[in-house]
Design a protein around this motif. Sequence first.
Motif, short mmCIF file in Angstrom:
data_model
loop_
_atom_site.label_atom_id
_atom_site.label_comp_id
_atom_site.label_asym_id
_atom_site.label_seq_id
_atom_site.Cartn_x
_atom_site.Cartn_y
_atom_site.Cartn_z
N ASP A 106 0.56 -1.11 -0.02
CA ASP A 106 -0.08 -0.09 -0.01
C ASP A 106 0.67 1.22 0.12
OD1 ASP A 106 -2.39 -1.41 0.18
OD2 ASP A 106 -2.72 -1.21 2.27
N VAL A 107 1.77 1.31 0.76
CA VAL A 107 2.85 2.42 0.68
C VAL A 107 3.63 2.41 -0.68
CG1 VAL A 107 4.94 3.22 1.75
CG2 VAL A 107 3.28 2.22 3.30
N THR A 108 3.93 1.42 -1.16
CA THR A 108 4.64 1.71 -2.57
C THR A 108 3.78 2.29 -3.57
OG1 THR A 108 4.04 -0.44 -3.40
CG2 THR A 108 5.89 -0.34 -1.89
N GLN A 109 2.31 2.03 -3.43
CA GLN A 109 1.46 2.59 -4.21
C GLN A 109 0.98 4.05 -4.20
OE1 GLN A 109 0.94 0.32 -7.20
NE2 GLN A 109 2.68 -0.72 -5.70
N ARG A 110 1.54 4.55 -3.15
CA ARG A 110 0.93 6.05 -3.11
C ARG A 110 1.26 7.02 -4.13
NH1 ARG A 110 3.31 6.72 3.07
NH2 ARG A 110 1.75 5.41 4.22
N THR A 111 2.33 6.75 -5.11
CA THR A 111 2.66 7.59 -6.19
C THR A 111 2.53 6.70 -7.42
OG1 THR A 111 4.86 6.94 -6.04
CG2 THR A 111 4.54 8.87 -4.80
N MET A 112 1.72 5.92 -7.31
CA MET A 112 1.45 4.92 -8.54
C MET A 112 0.41 5.62 -9.38
SD MET A 112 4.07 3.25 -9.38
CE MET A 112 4.45 3.16 -7.76
N THR A 113 0.44 6.65 -9.94
CA THR A 113 -0.51 7.47 -10.57
C THR A 113 0.07 7.83 -12.00
OG1 THR A 113 -1.66 8.15 -8.77
CG2 THR A 113 -1.99 9.28 -10.86
#
Length: 325
Positions: free
Chosen positions: A239-246
């Motif tokens: 979940d933390v790794t996906q914070r900037t996965m936009t």
Amino acid sequence: SFARPLIAKRQVEIAELEGADALSHGATGKGNDQVRFELTYQALNPKLQVIAPWREWDIRSREDALDYAAEFNVPVAATEKSIYSRDRNIWHLSHEGGILEDPWMEPERAMFQLSVDPQDAPDEPEYIEIDFQEGIPKKINGVAHGPISLLETLNQIGGKHGVGRVDLVENRLVGMKSHGVYETPGGSILVEAHQALEQLCLDKETLHYKEIVAHKYAELVYNGQWFTRIREALDAFVDVTQRTMTGTVRLKLYKGNIILVGRRSPYSLYREDFATFGEEDVYNQQDAEGFIKLFGLPMKVDALLNSEGVRRGPEEPDYSKFKRD
């Protein structure tokens, strides 16, 4: 693999609603699914008894199962001529059994149901763009979709181009190998696109560690250990790794191939002015000399010690000559 815990969870919920005292599954006594079902039963309601016909009744083969179905008028899709064991959900379709039990045999063209033969796929490639928001795919070619609609659409597009076919010999949890063929057109497209975005937006250390975590996560899911604390803990890391996965990823689909052709993100760590080989002001190339010397110091020391006349044997150094603070 991750379909079984979902099915088993719902089984437990219905059993509790109905006041049942037992659960049953149709998994064989040789495979992984029996473990996945029953670990979930144990995690959610260990008081429920388990009935496993393949282990308890006189069903020892798929032929026995067909005979049982015929005796009690149970409608099944499998026949003696098409005796594949298939499992389909929105993510994929798996094929086992039949001629696939010989890994030398080429799968029959008629076996595939979600994807066309790559040789018969369109002669023109198709480009698609997938938009992600914090790691979750949201749009295809600018059109918003819910999760089910999105995957169904990608299955249709990918299947048309023959992508997502996997021929795999796997190591079952119970200790034997098995051979299966999988059709995962939509899932394959999503994995390719998501990994492309992660390469752009994650720093080196996080990306490399996430790849390590991915192997452990896959092992947990494969072994049926979904309802465990370690799986929940790994979820928190992801979940933390996906914070900037936009961002947006562009792919080209052509005759069984998924080809990455573009990616962009407002959180991209890639900077052309940093990476260029042209003249720039953000990086002094002379700084690299000191970095290389420090980075290579262990190799340099080892080489010096191994050169003639330098390495001495197991002598203890004279610590009295060292300065102390």
